[in-house]
Scaffold this active site. Structure first.
Site, PDB file in Angstrom:
ATOM      1  CB  CYS A 127      24.026  74.196   1.157  1.00 47.84           C
ATOM      2  SG  CYS A 127      24.328  75.925   1.571  1.00 47.84           S
ATOM      3  CG  HIS A 240      20.459  75.710   4.861  1.00 46.47           C
ATOM      4  ND1 HIS A 240      21.226  76.124   5.911  1.00 46.47           N
ATOM      5  CD2 HIS A 240      21.202  75.950   3.735  1.00 46.47           C
ATOM      6  CE1 HIS A 240      22.378  76.587   5.456  1.00 46.47           C
ATOM      7  NE2 HIS A 240      22.382  76.489   4.142  1.00 46.47           N
TER       8      HIS A 240
END
Ligand code: A2P
Length: 333
Positions: A127, A240
Site C-alpha cells: 500500500c 496513509h
C-alpha cells in the site's frame, strides 16, 4: 463470462473489493465468496443476491476465471499457485509473490503492460508503495529521480479489520481511564505513534521499509534510484500519509511539479497554502484519488533539483482493493 472468486471476503480489503466491484459495475457473471472455516456458512448479500460464504479449499478455484486474494501471505503462498493451476488468474494483494521474477507487480497507472506477462499470478504492490509512487511516475518519466527519502504515516487498516476495531476500542478504553486491550499490535495505537509493526532486519530497516525500496525499483524498472524510508504507524483508521523528498537529475520548480502531478491519473493536487489546506487522511478516506500537496523546493539540494511533497491516499482503496480491481479490469479488456 467472467467468474470471480474473492478469497478473504470478510476482511477489510475483501469488503472493499465488494464495494468497488459494485461501484464500478465489474462485468462478472458470478461470484464465489471465500474466507476461513470461521466464516463458512454465514450468509451475505451482494448486489441484491444472497451468498453463502464458503471455506477456502484446494477445490475453490475450479471453473473460476479471476480470483482476488486478500487473506494474508501464507494463504496466498499456498492457494494462489493452486488457483493458477486450475486455470484462473490470481490478483494477489499479499507480499507473497511481489518480488518473484515470474510475477508481474503492477500499478495500472505505471506499468499496465506487465499484466500480459503473467503466468497465472499478478501481484498487487504494498500500500505505501502504490500510494507513494503513483504521483511520482510522470515526474520520473520526464526528469529521472536520483534519490527518494520517504517517511510514512500509516493507518491501522494495513493490519486488517481487527486492527481498525482495536483502534476504536482502545480510544474508548483510554478515555474511560481503563487499561487498553492490545491484540493486533504490541503497542497501544490510540493516542500514540510507533515504528511500523513489521520485523526489523539486520540492517535496522523494517520489512515494510524494504518493501517500498524493492517494489519501487521493480515497478519503475529502474534499480538506480537511491531510496531510503522510515515507516511509522499513526492512530488513523484507513488512509496513509507520506512525506517524500525527491532529488531529480535536472532542475525542476514546484510549479512544474504541480502542473505535471495535477494531470497524473489517480492523483489530485490539494495544495492551498493560504488556507493551510493540504492532504489529510480524513479527506483521502473513501476516495480513489491520492491527494498531493505541500509541493515546495528543497533548497538543501543544489541546482534546484530537490522537491518536497506530502500526500495522503486511502490504504484500503488505491493502496489495496482499487489497484487490484483496476488490474482485473485490464485483464478482462
Ligand atoms: P475470516 O473472517 O473467516 O477469518 P483482515 O486482513 O481484514 O484481517 O482479513 C483477513 C481475511 O482473510 C478475512 O476474510 C479472513 O476470513 C481471511 N482468512 C484468514 N485466515 C484464513 C484461512 N485460513 N483461510 C481462508 N481465509 C482466511
Amino acid at each position: 463470462m467472467t467468474k470471480v472468486a474473492i478469497a478473504g471476503v470478510t476482511g477489510a480489503v475483501g469488503q472493499e473489493f465488494l464495494e468497488l466491484l459494485a461501484e464500478r459495475k465489474f462485468p462478472a457473471t458470478s461470484y464465489k465468496m471465500l474466507a476461513s472455516a470461521r466464516s463458512a456458512g454465514k450468509k451475505m448479500t451482494f448486489l441484491g443476491k444472497e451468498y453463502v460464504i464458503e471455506e477456502l479449499t484446494e477445490k475453490s478455484f475450479d471453473g473460476i476465471d479471476i480470483a482476488l486474494f486478500s487473506a494474508g501471505g501464507s494463504i496466498s503462498k499456498k492457494y494462489a499457485p493452486i488457483a493458477a493451476k486450475a486455470g484462473c488468474v490470481v490478483v494477489d494483494n499479499s507480499s507473497a509473490f511481489r518480488m518473484d521474477a515470474n510475477t508481474p507487480l503492477v500499478v495500472p497507472e505505471i506499468n499496465p503492460e506487465k499484466i500480459k506477462e503473467h503466468k497465472g499470478i499478478i501481484a498487487n504492490p504494498n500500500c505505501s508503495t502504490i500510494i507513494g509512487i503513483t504521483p511520482l511516475w510522470p515526474l520520473h518519466k520526464i526528469n529521472p529521480i536520483k534519490r527518494l527519502v520517504v517517511s510514512t504515516y500509516q493507518a491501522v487498516s494495513g493490519a486488517g479489520a481487527q486492527a481498525m476495531e482495536e483502534l476504536k476500542v482502545q480510544a474508548r478504553e483510554y478515555l474511560d481511564g481503563k487499561e487498553v486491550t492490545k491484540k493486533a499490535f504490541i503497542h497501544q495505537c490510540a493516542f500514540n505513534v510507533f515504528s511500523h509493526n513489521s520485523d526489523i532486519d539486520e540492517n535496522g530497516y523494517n520489512v515494510e521499509e524494504m518493501k517500498l525500496v524493492h517494489e519501487t525499483h521493480k515497478i519503475f524498472g529502474d534499480d538506480s534510484i537511491a531510496i531510503t524510508c522510515t515507516c511509522v504507524r499513526v492512530p488513523v483508521l484507513r488512509a496513509h500519509c507520506e512525506s517524500i523528498n525527491i532529488e531529480f537529475t535536472n532542475p525542476i520548480t514546484p510549479e512544474e511539479v504541480t502542473a505535471i502531478v495535477s494531470k497524473a491519473p489517480g492523483v489530485k493536487v490539494v495544495d492551498d497554502r493560504k488556507n493551510n489546506y493540504f492532504p489529510m487522511p480524513l479527506d483521502a478516506s473513501g476516495q480513489d484519488d491520492i491527494l498531493v500537496g505541500r509541493i515546495r523546493q528543497d533548497n538543501s539540494i543544489a541546482g534546484n533539483r530537490g522537491i518536497n511533497l506530502f500526500l495522503s491516499g486511502d490504504q484500503i482503496r488505491k493502496g489495496a482493493a482499487l489497484n487490484a480491481i483496476q488490474i482485473a479490469e485490464l485483464l478482462i479488456k
